[in-house]
Design a protein around this motif. Structure first.
Motif, mmCIF file in Angstrom:
data_model
loop_
_atom_site.group_PDB
_atom_site.id
_atom_site.type_symbol
_atom_site.label_atom_id
_atom_site.label_comp_id
_atom_site.label_asym_id
_atom_site.label_seq_id
_atom_site.Cartn_x
_atom_site.Cartn_y
_atom_site.Cartn_z
ATOM 1 N N ALA A 1 0.846 -1.194 0.000
ATOM 2 C CA ALA A 1 0.000 0.000 0.000
ATOM 3 C C ALA A 1 0.884 1.249 0.000
ATOM 4 N N GLU A 2 0.287 2.363 -0.381
ATOM 5 C CA GLU A 2 0.985 3.642 -0.345
ATOM 6 C C GLU A 2 1.393 3.934 1.097
ATOM 7 N N PRO A 3 2.485 4.656 1.297
ATOM 8 C CA PRO A 3 2.873 5.001 2.663
ATOM 9 C C PRO A 3 1.762 5.785 3.346
ATOM 10 N N ALA A 4 1.627 5.580 4.655
ATOM 11 C CA ALA A 4 0.595 6.294 5.412
ATOM 12 C C ALA A 4 0.833 7.794 5.354
ATOM 13 N N PHE A 5 2.088 8.180 5.266
ATOM 14 C CA PHE A 5 2.443 9.593 5.197
ATOM 15 C C PHE A 5 3.346 9.795 3.989
ATOM 16 N N PRO A 6 2.763 10.160 2.838
ATOM 17 C CA PRO A 6 3.593 10.377 1.656
ATOM 18 C C PRO A 6 4.659 11.423 1.945
ATOM 19 N N GLY A 7 5.810 11.240 1.326
ATOM 20 C CA GLY A 7 6.894 12.184 1.532
ATOM 21 C C GLY A 7 7.885 11.714 2.578
ATOM 22 N N THR A 8 7.708 10.473 3.060
ATOM 23 C CA THR A 8 8.683 9.937 4.001
ATOM 24 C C THR A 8 10.015 9.802 3.292
ATOM 25 N N PRO A 9 11.123 9.723 4.028
ATOM 26 C CA PRO A 9 12.443 9.651 3.370
ATOM 27 C C PRO A 9 12.550 8.550 2.319
ATOM 28 N N ASP A 10 12.045 7.351 2.598
ATOM 29 C CA ASP A 10 12.145 6.280 1.605
ATOM 30 C C ASP A 10 11.357 6.624 0.350
ATOM 31 N N ASP A 11 10.160 7.150 0.535
ATOM 32 C CA ASP A 11 9.327 7.550 -0.588
ATOM 33 C C ASP A 11 10.010 8.669 -1.372
ATOM 34 N N LEU A 12 10.598 9.620 -0.671
ATOM 35 C CA LEU A 12 11.302 10.735 -1.303
ATOM 36 C C LEU A 12 12.433 10.229 -2.181
ATOM 37 N N TRP A 13 13.287 9.380 -1.629
ATOM 38 C CA TRP A 13 14.453 8.918 -2.385
ATOM 39 C C TRP A 13 14.087 7.959 -3.497
ATOM 40 N N GLN A 14 12.991 7.223 -3.337
ATOM 41 C CA GLN A 14 12.507 6.398 -4.449
ATOM 42 C C GLN A 14 12.062 7.290 -5.601
ATOM 43 N N SER A 15 11.366 8.356 -5.284
ATOM 44 C CA SER A 15 10.927 9.295 -6.321
ATOM 45 C C SER A 15 12.111 9.967 -6.991
ATOM 46 N N VAL A 16 13.117 10.365 -6.212
ATOM 47 C CA VAL A 16 14.317 10.987 -6.773
ATOM 48 C C VAL A 16 14.995 10.007 -7.735
ATOM 49 N N SER A 17 15.120 8.759 -7.328
ATOM 50 C CA SER A 17 15.751 7.753 -8.198
ATOM 51 C C SER A 17 14.948 7.536 -9.479
ATOM 52 N N ARG A 18 13.643 7.510 -9.366
ATOM 53 C CA ARG A 18 12.800 7.331 -10.558
ATOM 54 C C ARG A 18 12.918 8.524 -11.495
ATOM 55 N N LEU A 19 12.915 9.728 -10.944
ATOM 56 C CA LEU A 19 13.061 10.927 -11.778
ATOM 57 C C LEU A 19 14.436 10.957 -12.441
ATOM 58 N N HIS A 20 15.469 10.592 -11.708
ATOM 59 C CA HIS A 20 16.818 10.542 -12.266
ATOM 60 C C HIS A 20 16.872 9.551 -13.430
#
Length: 120
Positions: A6-25
């Motif tokens: 499931a989506e993180p309970a609180f979007p924007g957590t560090p893991d979610d942030l760095w996963q997004s950064v890696s995907r954008l990169h």
């Protein structure tokens, strides 16, 4: 029963942030017209472009350009600041695959330097 995917309970957590950064990169790298040193420099210059958009939004939110008047809101400024942060993190990821660790270490140093000397 909880769903482990499931989506993180609180979007924007560090893991979610760095996963997004890696995907954008990865997305940027897959469709980069310039590679090597030139591509790296252009990625760094993108950060300056985004900072300029913050300035434009602040000027627009305060109505400082009499010819244009009020053209932006403070919500626009917030969005532009977020773009600066995202662009900076992707630029850092471009320099190192260990961007998460580099950032965490640097943030800890800055925090200690800035707040560590304060005595309540």
């Amino acid at each position: 029963m909880s769903d482990q995917h499931a989506e993180p309970a609180f979007p924007g957590t560090p893991d979610d942030l760095w996963q997004s950064v890696s995907r954008l990169h990865a997305w940027l790298e897959a469709d980069q017209p310039y590679g090597g040193q030139e591509g790296l420099l252009l990625r760094m210059l993108k950060l300056q472009e985004e900072v300029g958009e913050v300035a434009q939004a602040v000027i627009g939110a305060t109505g400082q350009n009499p010819r244009k008047g009020t053209t932006h809101t403070w919500d626009d400024v917030q969005s532009e600041l977020c773009d600066v942060v995202i662009t900076a993190l992707v630029a850092l990821r471009t320099l190192t695959p260990d961007a998460h660790a580099v950032f965490a270490t640097h943030l800890a140093r800055v925090t200690e330097r800035s707040l560590g000397s304060r005595r309540g």
